[in-house]
Design an enzyme around this catalytic site. Structure first.
Site, PDB file in Angstrom:
ATOM      1  N   ASP A 294    -124.518  -4.385  39.840  1.00  0.00           N
ATOM      2  CA  ASP A 294    -125.858  -3.795  39.930  1.00  0.00           C
ATOM      3  C   ASP A 294    -126.924  -4.840  40.250  1.00  0.00           C
ATOM      4  OD1 ASP A 294    -125.214  -4.829  37.308  1.00  0.00           O
ATOM      5  OD2 ASP A 294    -127.193  -4.124  36.673  1.00  0.00           O
ATOM      6  N   GLU A 295    -127.983  -4.357  40.824  1.00  0.00           N
ATOM      7  CA  GLU A 295    -129.235  -5.123  40.994  1.00  0.00           C
ATOM      8  C   GLU A 295    -129.015  -6.554  41.488  1.00  0.00           C
ATOM      9  OE1 GLU A 295    -132.049  -3.205  37.551  1.00  0.00           O
ATOM     10  OE2 GLU A 295    -130.550  -4.637  36.882  1.00  0.00           O
TER      11      GLU A 295
HETATM   12  C1  TNX Z   1    -131.296  -1.631  34.629  1.00  0.00           C
HETATM   13  S1  TNX Z   1    -128.769  -0.210  34.396  1.00  0.00           S
HETATM   14  C2  TNX Z   1    -130.218  -2.486  34.486  1.00  0.00           C
HETATM   15  C3  TNX Z   1    -130.143  -3.360  33.318  1.00  0.00           C
HETATM   16  C4  TNX Z   1    -131.351  -3.240  32.440  1.00  0.00           C
HETATM   17  C5  TNX Z   1    -131.752  -1.795  32.322  1.00  0.00           C
HETATM   18  C6  TNX Z   1    -132.887  -1.547  31.384  1.00  0.00           C
HETATM   19  C7  TNX Z   1    -128.290  -1.368  35.185  1.00  0.00           C
HETATM   20  C8  TNX Z   1    -127.015  -1.223  35.807  1.00  0.00           C
HETATM   21  N1  TNX Z   1    -129.109  -2.429  35.279  1.00  0.00           N
HETATM   22  O1  TNX Z   1    -129.944  -4.690  33.738  1.00  0.00           O
HETATM   23  O2  TNX Z   1    -131.050  -3.767  31.205  1.00  0.00           O
HETATM   24  O3  TNX Z   1    -132.102  -1.333  33.599  1.00  0.00           O
HETATM   25  O4  TNX Z   1    -133.078  -0.179  31.178  1.00  0.00           O
END
Ligand code: TNX
Length: 486
Positions: free
Chosen positions: A300-301
């Site tokens: 993710d991200e």
């Molecule tokens: C998004 S959910 C993220 C996390 C954060 C979260 C906080 C996800 C796969 N990545 O790194 O902790 O939002 O709500």
């Protein structure tokens, strides 16, 4: 009862648990003994009835509890059970031990709330008579705990495992690494924990699990029919790894330990072979600690990773997991790469990603942030939590159906539901419980109970009844004003 059983037929009588009552098991197998003992250990402190677990070859005498494996009731599947209670006998049967274990949770919930206390209570210990036939809608009913942003110790995890078991959940996903900390000992890369485990959000002392402690958690969960799925997030969310081994860092900066809450700034060096040597070692050690089928590789991200680097990276790491005998679970961005056979896509943010996964033949695990994120605040006055995705009051957390959220994602595409707790804002067990409860009960019911049997007006009354149970179990739940707590 939560989750609501598939079918309940009441017959209007009662069974009395007395000091004559024991728990009979059909044979002396270790699994039956252990399940019987779990029930005895839950009932004995509060009731003081001294229930004992005893093997028997025939149905026991009146006044007792009987646990048996029948093995041939196909409707019940691997996790279902049938519970028949008359004024003479409590008889629980299932095809598999997991079904008996879930049935035991139903027996506990049919007794007065005080049965959950750990000190002796008054009684009487009566159970209504009738027949329950029950089995889950989804095979994956989970929760996730982020132990990277704030570290939670072994006892906190065991506590949560028992709470999940009470609501028939069967998966605990552990987010074991992130920018702020690396929490699992990897013997071939010791600095990951020696350095990378030393802090957490806000600058606290952090921590990590030794492999021995981790195995203890896995075993504890297994004894409660809960599978632990470990996650090592990559190629982003990797600052703690890069701070421990600078050669792994791919963002061109010096990586120091990080105690803030920004996301998206870190990446592994996706073009360096040392990175894949590192990942292979981590996956090998983790696979050896994991009896479950899945390893979670995050994905993710990864905003600091170019998409042309992300795609081959995710493809290669999936193959590495498979080479170590495991299946892949990953956040929905993985669908930007090739989703390999058996990889499960965890939908959290972008429906279009999850849809791409389905188009590639993958199953989806449903964790939509707007509905299922345990770290979202209940409303604007909540002490803990974030609200970037939504405010999730208890009714909103309950009132949705995984198979009816995204038109392209149908029931047959879904493995189940998982409710994640990200821990940027919570570092203590009681704080975490405030966000987890009571919403977790709703997610447990969404995963277990057929959609057509669920509705908020009925649920909120059953939930109110669980207020006393949660208190008896010493759970620090959020007392939502939408529920008239008993
Ligand atoms: C998004 S959910 C993220 C996390 C954060 C979260 C906080 C996800 C796969 N990545 O790194 O902790 O939002 O709500």
């Amino acid at each position: 009862m939560i989750p609501k059983p598939v079918s309940v037929v009441a017959t209007g009588g009662k069974f009395d648990l007395t000091d004559q009552t024991d728990i009979y098991i059909q044979d002396e197998s270790a699994e039956l003994k252990q399940i019987g003992q779990y029930l005895a250990d839950k009932l004995n402190p509060s009731t003081g009835l001294g229930l004992e677990v005893k093997p028997t070859t025939d149905a026991p005498a009146p006044g007792n509890i009987y646990l048996s494996l029948s093995g041939s009731d196909s409707e019940l599947g691997d996790e279902g059970y049938q519970l028949t209670i008359t004024d003479k006998l409590i008889s629980l049967s299932a095809n598999k031990p997991a079904g008996l274990f879930h049935g035991i949770q139903t027996i506990r919930q049919l007794l007065p709330a005080q049965v959950e206390m750990t000190s002796k209570q008054k009684g009487p210990w009566e159970i209504a008579t009738g027949t329950i036939r029950d089995y889950p809608t989804y095979g994956y009913r989970g929760s996730m705990l982020d132990v990277a942003r704030h570290f939670f110790g072994v006892d906190d995890l065991k506590n949560l495992i028992d709470q999940m078991a009470y609501y028939k959940m069967n998966v605990m996903h552990l987010h074991l690494s992130d920018d702020q900390g690396w929490r699992i000992e990897i013997k071939s890369w010791p600095n990951l924990t020696a350095h990378g485990g030393k802090t957490e959000v806000g600058g606290g002392e952090g921590g990590f699990y030794t492999q021995e402690q981790y195995s203890d958690i896995v075993k504890y969960a297994q004894d409660r029919f809960i599978t632990i799925i470990p996650e090592i997030d990559m190629p982003g969310h990797t600052n703690a790894a890069s701070a421990s081994y600078p050669e792994l860092n791919g963002n061109g900066k010096t990586a120091d330990l990080y105690t803030g809450t920004e996301v998206g700034f870190s990446t592994l060096a996706t073009k360096k072979e040392v990175t894949y040597k590192f990942i292979d070692d981590v996956i090998r050690e983790l696979a050896a600690l994991t009896p479950g089928e899945y390893l979670h590789i995050g994905g993710d991200e990864s905003h600091a990773t170019k998409i042309e680097d992300y795609i081959p990276f995710m493809n290669r790491v999936q193959d590495m997991v498979v080479a170590h005998g495991k299946k892949v679970l990953a956040w929905d961005e993985i669908a930007l790469a090739t989703v390999k056979p058996n990889t499960v896509v965890q939908y959290w943010a972008k429906a279009e990603n999850a849809i791409k996964g389905v188009a590639q033949g993958a199953k989806v695990l449903m964790s939509p942030a707007k509905n299922a994120y345990l770290d979202m605040q209940y409303d604007s006055t909540s002490t803990y939590g974030l609200h970037w995705a939504a405010y999730i009051e208890v009714d909103k957390g309950y009132n949705w159906d995984p198979a009816n959220l995204v038109p392209e994602i149908k029931k047959e595409n879904i493995t189940g539901i998982e409710a994640p707790l990200w821990s940027e804002t919570v570092g203590e067990r009681k704080e975490a419980e405030y966000l987890i409860f009571p919403r977790l009960l709703g997610y447990a019911e969404i995963g277990w109970t057929p959609a057509e049997l669920r509705n908020w007006d009925d649920y909120k009354i059953r939930l109110a009844n669980h207020g006393e149970r949660m208190k008896a179990m010493n759970i620090n739940f959020y007392p939502s004003k939408l529920v008239q707590w008993d």
